[in-house]
Motif scaffolding. Structure first.
Motif, mmCIF file in Angstrom:
data_model
loop_
_atom_site.group_PDB
_atom_site.id
_atom_site.type_symbol
_atom_site.label_atom_id
_atom_site.label_comp_id
_atom_site.label_asym_id
_atom_site.label_seq_id
_atom_site.Cartn_x
_atom_site.Cartn_y
_atom_site.Cartn_z
ATOM 1 N N UNK A 120 23.052 -1.089 -14.643
ATOM 2 C CA UNK A 120 21.844 -0.288 -14.403
ATOM 3 C C UNK A 120 20.838 -0.430 -15.530
ATOM 4 N N UNK A 121 21.324 -0.486 -16.773
ATOM 5 C CA UNK A 121 20.380 -0.523 -17.895
ATOM 6 C C UNK A 121 19.497 -1.774 -17.835
ATOM 7 N N UNK A 122 20.032 -2.881 -17.337
ATOM 8 C CA UNK A 122 19.215 -4.088 -17.196
ATOM 9 C C UNK A 122 18.153 -3.889 -16.116
ATOM 10 N N UNK A 123 18.493 -3.227 -15.017
ATOM 11 C CA UNK A 123 17.509 -2.941 -13.970
ATOM 12 C C UNK A 123 16.438 -1.994 -14.508
ATOM 13 N N UNK A 124 16.859 -1.021 -15.302
ATOM 14 C CA UNK A 124 15.894 -0.114 -15.915
ATOM 15 C C UNK A 124 14.945 -0.881 -16.832
ATOM 16 N N UNK A 125 15.500 -1.846 -17.552
ATOM 17 C CA UNK A 125 14.686 -2.653 -18.448
ATOM 18 C C UNK A 125 13.663 -3.467 -17.666
ATOM 19 N N UNK A 126 14.064 -4.032 -16.538
ATOM 20 C CA UNK A 126 13.119 -4.760 -15.702
ATOM 21 C C UNK A 126 11.987 -3.843 -15.238
ATOM 22 N N UNK A 127 12.317 -2.618 -14.879
ATOM 23 C CA UNK A 127 11.270 -1.676 -14.483
ATOM 24 C C UNK A 127 10.386 -1.315 -15.679
ATOM 25 N N UNK A 128 10.967 -1.313 -16.871
ATOM 26 C CA UNK A 128 10.150 -1.103 -18.068
ATOM 27 C C UNK A 128 9.125 -2.231 -18.218
ATOM 28 N N UNK A 129 9.559 -3.471 -17.900
ATOM 29 C CA UNK A 129 8.619 -4.593 -17.931
ATOM 30 C C UNK A 129 7.488 -4.381 -16.934
ATOM 31 N N UNK A 130 7.839 -3.907 -15.755
ATOM 32 C CA UNK A 130 6.804 -3.647 -14.755
ATOM 33 C C UNK A 130 5.835 -2.590 -15.268
#
Length: 168
Positions: free
Chosen positions: A114-124
């Motif tokens: 999940x933390x990697x998916x959260x990080x991708x959303x942080x990029x967005x």
């Protein structure tokens, strides 16, 4: 584990780490002493990335903003495909009037946690901030949508559903 925490063997100290104390069950949390580690300042991380890891200043600044004070996350950002993904997020946001390419959703679903998916959303969110920095009327609602999606993923709601809903 509760018995061991209540009566540890002599000369033993347990260190339990969690990014979110609320995910530790209360019976364990009540037997622990919380020690809060503060994040490392973004300017320090940026300086180390540039001077010791040879990262360009622009990339070091982006990573320092995204890694939320964690050198471990900064290293993961440099060695992973996150920088390439950040550019894809910027392009996606710039071309939002066209139906978004769902390949990035598949990328997120392949992530290890999940933390990697959260990080991708942080990029967005970072891409949105860069693109709409002078357009507060559209910036705030767009960021709210991304932050809401990030919260839902953090709560372990199905990533595919959350991300599909993000673009509806």
């Amino acid at each position: 584990i509760l018995k061991i925490l209540e009566e540890p063997p002599s000369q033993v100290v347990f260190v339990l780490l969690s990014r979110n104390k609320d995910i530790v069950i209360p019976t364990i949390r009540s037997r622990c002493q919380a020690v809060v580690f503060r994040p490392i300042a973004a300017d320090i991380i940026q300086s180390v990335l540039s001077s010791q890891w040879g990262t360009s200043p622009a990339i070091a600044q982006t990573i320092a903003l995204l890694c939320t004070g964690s050198f471990g996350m900064a290293k993961e950002l440099i060695t992973g495909n996150y920088l390439e993904f950040a550019e894809r997020m910027r392009n996606l946001w710039r071309n939002l009037s066209v139906l978004p390419d769902t390949a990035w959703i598949n990328d997120i679903n392949k992530l290890k946690d999940r933390s990697a998916a959260e990080l991708y959303l942080d990029y967005l969110a970072l891409a949105i901030k860069q693109e709409l920095q002078d357009d507060w009327q559209n910036l705030v609602p767009a960021l709210r949508l991304v932050l809401s999606a990030r919260t839902k993923i953090k709560l372990n709601i199905n990533r595919q559903l959350v991300l599909d809903n993000l673009w509806i």
